[in-house]
Motif scaffolding. Structure first.
Motif, PDB file in Angstrom:
ATOM      1  N   ARG A 188      19.326  36.430 -85.396  1.00 45.67           N
ATOM      2  CA  ARG A 188      18.816  35.706 -84.233  1.00 45.67           C
ATOM      3  C   ARG A 188      20.031  35.332 -83.378  1.00 45.67           C
ATOM      4  NH1 ARG A 188      16.317  30.811 -86.053  1.00 45.67           N
ATOM      5  NH2 ARG A 188      18.051  29.651 -85.244  1.00 45.67           N
ATOM      6  N   TRP A 189      20.233  36.100 -82.313  1.00 46.58           N
ATOM      7  CA  TRP A 189      21.392  35.920 -81.453  1.00 46.58           C
ATOM      8  C   TRP A 189      21.198  34.700 -80.560  1.00 46.58           C
ATOM      9  CZ3 TRP A 189      25.556  38.731 -82.554  1.00 46.58           C
ATOM     10  CH2 TRP A 189      25.374  39.849 -83.356  1.00 46.58           C
ATOM     11  N   GLU A 190      22.241  33.930 -80.410  1.00 49.33           N
ATOM     12  CA  GLU A 190      22.192  32.759 -79.533  1.00 49.33           C
ATOM     13  C   GLU A 190      22.172  33.230 -78.078  1.00 49.33           C
ATOM     14  OE1 GLU A 190      21.663  29.854 -80.525  1.00 49.33           O
ATOM     15  OE2 GLU A 190      22.494  29.641 -82.525  1.00 49.33           O
ATOM     16  N   GLY A 191      21.330  32.622 -77.269  1.00 48.65           N
ATOM     17  CA  GLY A 191      21.311  32.925 -75.838  1.00 48.65           C
ATOM     18  C   GLY A 191      22.566  32.401 -75.177  1.00 48.65           C
ATOM     19  N   ARG A 192      22.905  32.963 -74.057  1.00 52.58           N
ATOM     20  CA  ARG A 192      24.153  32.555 -73.389  1.00 52.58           C
ATOM     21  C   ARG A 192      24.143  31.068 -73.044  1.00 52.58           C
ATOM     22  NH1 ARG A 192      25.094  31.175 -68.729  1.00 52.58           N
ATOM     23  NH2 ARG A 192      27.067  31.992 -68.020  1.00 52.58           N
ATOM     24  N   ASP A 193      22.947  30.499 -72.835  1.00 50.27           N
ATOM     25  CA  ASP A 193      22.834  29.079 -72.508  1.00 50.27           C
ATOM     26  C   ASP A 193      23.142  28.176 -73.709  1.00 50.27           C
ATOM     27  OD1 ASP A 193      20.435  30.149 -73.613  1.00 50.27           O
ATOM     28  OD2 ASP A 193      19.378  28.325 -73.037  1.00 50.27           O
TER      29      ASP A 193
END
Length: 178
Positions: free
Chosen positions: A28-33
């Motif tokens: 689960r990749w972290e969003g840029r935000d």
């Protein structure tokens, strides 16, 4: 409120790191935000404690400093990887800033952190990801490096947990000085 103290990444750095993600099943990749550097996790606090923390952090003094993202790794360092992270080049100023923030928060009655501080940017959370794909990601991104940037402030964040992950909001900005 669930709070933590962190450093917001410049847009160009967050953009760069958001392009690194992908290619690992069950990651689960972290969003840029959500890309940031955590200085100190605080946890769940009531409104009075939140206000005291917000005010106490104005006392932290530390000069601005240069920083660059460099390299990747995973937590825990041995065993099944659960978190992929990007490292930081010359994190000594982060350790000093962390110690100053921690000391101020302990003065406000909060417990000190039990774990050693390991500055990083969380890229992804893993759940039984294939080890071969994690190793491939680490090898492919071993030389990851961003342009240097100046850390001129730190932030107090709130975090709201949901089934789809957490959402972060900056509650207050604290310019570095001293």
């Amino acid at each position: 409120m669930r709070l933590f103290v962190g450093i917001e990444l410049p847009s160009a750095i967050a953009d760069h790191l958001s392009l690194v993600g992908g290619g690992i099943p069950r990651a689960r990749w972290e969003g840029r935000d959500k890309l940031h550097i955590t200085l100190r996790f605080i946890g769940d606090v009531d409104g009075g404690t939140a206000r005291a923390v917000e005010q106490a952090l104005t006392e932290v003094e530390h000069p601005p400093f240069p920083l660059a993202v460099a390299g990747v790794g995973h937590f825990p360092p041995s065993g099944e990887p659960r978190i992929l992270w990007a490292g930081l080049d010359d994190p000594a100023p982060l350790h000093t800033l962390h110690a100053r923030v921690d000391r101020i928060l302990q003065h406000e009655g909060l417990d000190g952190e039990a774990r050693n501080y390991a500055p990083h940017v969380t890229l992804a959370r893993l759940k039984q990801a294939p080890r071969s794909r994690v190793v491939e990601f680490l090898q492919h991104n071993a030389l990851l490096r961003t342009a240097p940037f100046v850390v001129g402030a730190f932030q107090l964040y709130s975090s709201v947990l949901s089934p789809r992950g957490s959402k972060y909001r900056i509650e207050r900005d604290y310019p570095l000085r001293g």
